[in-house]
Design an enzyme around this catalytic site. Structure first.
Site, short mmCIF file in Angstrom:
data_model
loop_
_atom_site.label_atom_id
_atom_site.label_comp_id
_atom_site.label_asym_id
_atom_site.label_seq_id
_atom_site.Cartn_x
_atom_site.Cartn_y
_atom_site.Cartn_z
N GLY A 110 -21.14 1.01 -41.47
CA GLY A 110 -21.56 2.20 -42.42
C GLY A 110 -22.93 3.03 -41.92
N SER A 240 -17.45 1.22 -45.03
CA SER A 240 -17.67 0.03 -44.18
C SER A 240 -17.01 -1.13 -44.33
CB SER A 240 -19.13 -0.53 -44.47
OG SER A 240 -19.71 -1.58 -43.93
N HIS A 242 -17.75 -4.66 -44.37
CA HIS A 242 -18.31 -6.14 -44.72
C HIS A 242 -18.43 -6.10 -46.09
CE1 HIS A 242 -22.65 -5.64 -44.65
NE2 HIS A 242 -22.49 -4.35 -44.10
N THR A 278 -15.47 0.74 -26.20
CA THR A 278 -14.51 0.12 -26.42
C THR A 278 -14.34 -0.38 -27.81
OG1 THR A 278 -14.55 -0.91 -23.98
CG2 THR A 278 -12.97 -1.97 -25.55
N CYS A 365 -32.10 -4.75 -47.26
CA CYS A 365 -33.03 -4.08 -46.43
C CYS A 365 -34.64 -4.25 -46.85
CB CYS A 365 -32.80 -2.64 -46.17
SG CYS A 365 -31.03 -2.15 -45.94
#
Ligand code: PLP
Length: 422
Positions: A110, A240, A242, A278, A365
Site C-alpha cells: 500500500g 494492499s 496483507h 521483477t 507505525c
C-alpha cells in the site's frame, strides 16, 4: 567426560525439540494442557496492522513458489506461465474493483502504491498546478509523500476533521482551487475506523474542478466494503494484500487508463513501465487468491465482524463504563479504538499480551515511533486519552467466545492497573 555430558544434553534437547516448539506460547489456538504442557490461548485482535494469511492465499503462493518460478519477462514456457499467473491475478483484482485489468499495477504494498499515486502524478503533472489537498488523519504514507512534495515546492492543505474523523464536505469543496492538482483521502481510517464518504468527496472535487485528480487510499476497506473507483470518480486507488489475509509486501495501484504518472523506480520497465522490478509472482498470486476468497464472503464477514464489534462494545460499557470509544461508533465493522483514561496503552497492551491477546496502541507505525497518534490529536482527544488508547481490530477468523475472553481479561487488567494507581 565434559564432552560426553555436552553431547548427551544436545541429544536430549534435539529429541525434545518438536515438543518444545509445538508448545511455545501463542502457537496453539486454545488454552489448556497438551502433552503435559500449558499452552496459551491466542486471540489476535490486531487485524488493522496485518492479518493472518488465508488458506486460499497460502495455497496459491505455495503452488507458484514451487512450480511457477520463471521470470515473467522470460520468453520461454516458464516465463509465460508466470506472466499468465500475473495476468490472471490482475484480472481478478480488476473484476472486484470493476475496472479494466490494464488499469491495475502491482507494487510492493500500500505504501508504494500511495507514494506512486501522489508523487508520481505531482511530478509528472506539476504544470497543471502545484496544490494538493488531503486530510489530517491520513496514513503516514500519504502524509510523508506530501511532506516530500512540500520540500519540492508544492503546497499541501491538510483538512481538519470532526470528533468522528470526518472532514467537512463544504470546507473540502471550498479548498479545491483552479491549481489543485490532486485530492487524496482514505476510505477507512486505520486507527478509529471512520468511513469517509469517498463518493461524495469525489463528486464535490470533480464538480469544483474536473481537472483535479482524486486518489483514494482503500487499504483498510478493500474486500470489506464496496470499493468502486468509477462511481467514486477516483483516478487512482491504492490497495494492499496483507490487510486482507494475503501476503506482506505486495499491493496494487488502480490508475485510470491514460493518466500519466512518473515512475518512482527506474529499471526493466515491468508493469507497463510504471513499476520496474521483477514481479513478485507468488505474492501477486497470493494477493488475488486472498481477495477472491474474502470478497466472495464479504457480506457474511461484515455481518460477523459487526456482531463481534457490538458484542465488544456492549461488554465494554457494562464492565468498564469509564472507557471511552474514540471516533465513530458506527465506523468500519472491524475497528474499535478505546481510551482508558489515566492508564498507559502500552502497559495495558503488554498485560493483555500476557493473556495471549494481541492488540495495538494506535497504529503499528505510531507504536514503534512512540509518538502521540496524529489521528487522535486531529480528533482533539486529550493527551491522557491518547496515551491510554488501545485499538482492537477484528477479522472473520475471530469468534464471539474470543471477544468474551478478551473482555474478561481486559476488565481484570484495567481494574488491577487502576488499583495500582490509586
Ligand atoms: N494506508 C492505510 C490506511 C493503512 O492502514 C496502511 C497500513 O497500515 C497503509 C496505507 C500501508 O500499507 P502497506 O502496509 O501495505 O504498505
Amino acid at each position: 567426560m565434559l564432552l560426553t555430558v555436552f553431547f548427551l544434553t544436545e541429544m536430549v534437547l534435539y529429541l525434545l525439540k518438536p515438543v518444545l516448539e509445538k508448545n511455545v506460547p501463542g502457537r496453539a489456538k486454545d488454552a489448556g494442557r497438551q502433552d503435559g504442557w500449558l499452552v496459551m490461548k491466542e486471540v489476535y485482535l490486531d487485524n488493522s496492522a496485518t492479518t493472518r494469511i488465508s488458506r486460499e492465499s497460502a495455497a496459491a503462493m505455495e503452488e507458484v513458489l514451487e512450480r511457477v518460478y520463471g521470470n515473467p519477462s522470460s520468453l520461454h514456457r516458464l516465463g509465460l506461465a508466470a506472466e499468465k499467473k500475473i495476468d490472471e491475478s490482475r484480472a481478478a483484482l480488476a473484476e472486484i474493483l470493476r475496472v479494466a485489468p490494464e488499469e491495475i499495477y502491482f507494487t510492493s504494498g500500500g505504501t508504494e502504491a500511495i507514494n506512486l499515486a501522489i508523487q508520481g502524478t505531482a511530478r509528472r503533472l506539476a504544470r497543471r498546478g502545484r496544490h494538493l489537498l488531503t486530510t489530517a488523519i491520513e496514513h503516514p504514507a500519504t502524509l510523508y509523500a506530501c511532506r516530500d512534495l512540500e520540500e519540492e515546492g508544492f503546497e499541501v492543505d491538510y483538512l481538519p476533521v470532526d470528533r468522528e474523523g470526518r472532514p467537512e464536505l463544504e470546507e473540502l469543496r471550498s479548498r479545491v482551487r483552479r491549481d489543485t492538482l490532486l485530492v487524496s483521502v482514505m476510505h477507512v481510517n486505520n486507527e478509529v475506523g471512520t468511513i469517509l464518504p469517498v463518493e461524495e468527496i469525489g463528486a464535490a472535487v470533480k464538480e469544483k474542478n474536473p481537472a483535479t485528480l482524486f486518489h483514494v487510499d482503500a487499504v483498510q476497506s478493500f474486500c470489506r466494503l464496496e470499493c468502486r473507483p468509477r462511481p467514486w470518480q477516483a483516478d487512482l486507488v491504492s490497495i494492499s494484500a496483507h490487510k486482507i489475509h494475503g501476503p506482506k509486501g505486495v499491493g496494487a495501484l488502480y490508475k485510470r487508463e491514460g493518466l500519466p504518472v512518473k515512475p518512482l523506480l527506474q529499471g526493466g520497465g515491468q508493469e507497463g513501465g510504471l513499476r520496474s522490478g521483477t514481479e513478485n509472482t507468488p505474492g501477486i498470486a497470493g494477493f488475488a487468491a486472498a481477495a477472491l476468497s474474502l470478497y466472495g464472503e464479504r457480506e457474511e464477514n461484515c455481518r460477523h465482524m459487526q456482531g463481534l464489534k457490538e458484542r465488544f462494545l456492549a461488554g465494554l460499557s457494562s464492565r468498564l463504563p469509564r472507557a471511552k470509544v474514540n471516533g465513530p461508533r458506527k465506523g468500519a465493522p472491524h475497528i474499535v479504538s478505546v481510551a482508558f483514561p489515566g492508564l498507559k496503552g502500552e502497559v495495558l497492551l503488554h498485560t493483555l499480551e500476557g493473556e495471549g491477546i494481541y492488540v495495538s496502541t494506535g497504529s503499528a507505525c505510531h507504536s514503534r515511533r512512540r509518538e502521540l497518534s496524529h489521528v487522535l490529536q486531529a480528533l482533539e482527544l486529550s493527551e491522557a486519552d491518547i496515551s491510554g488508547t488501545l485499538r482492537f481490530s477484528f477479522s472473520p477468523f475471530n469468534s464471539g467466545e474470543e471477544i468474551d475472553y478478551s473482555l474478561e481479561k481486559l476488565a481484570a487488567a484495567v481494574t488491577e492497573l487502576e488499583g495500582l494507581l490509586r
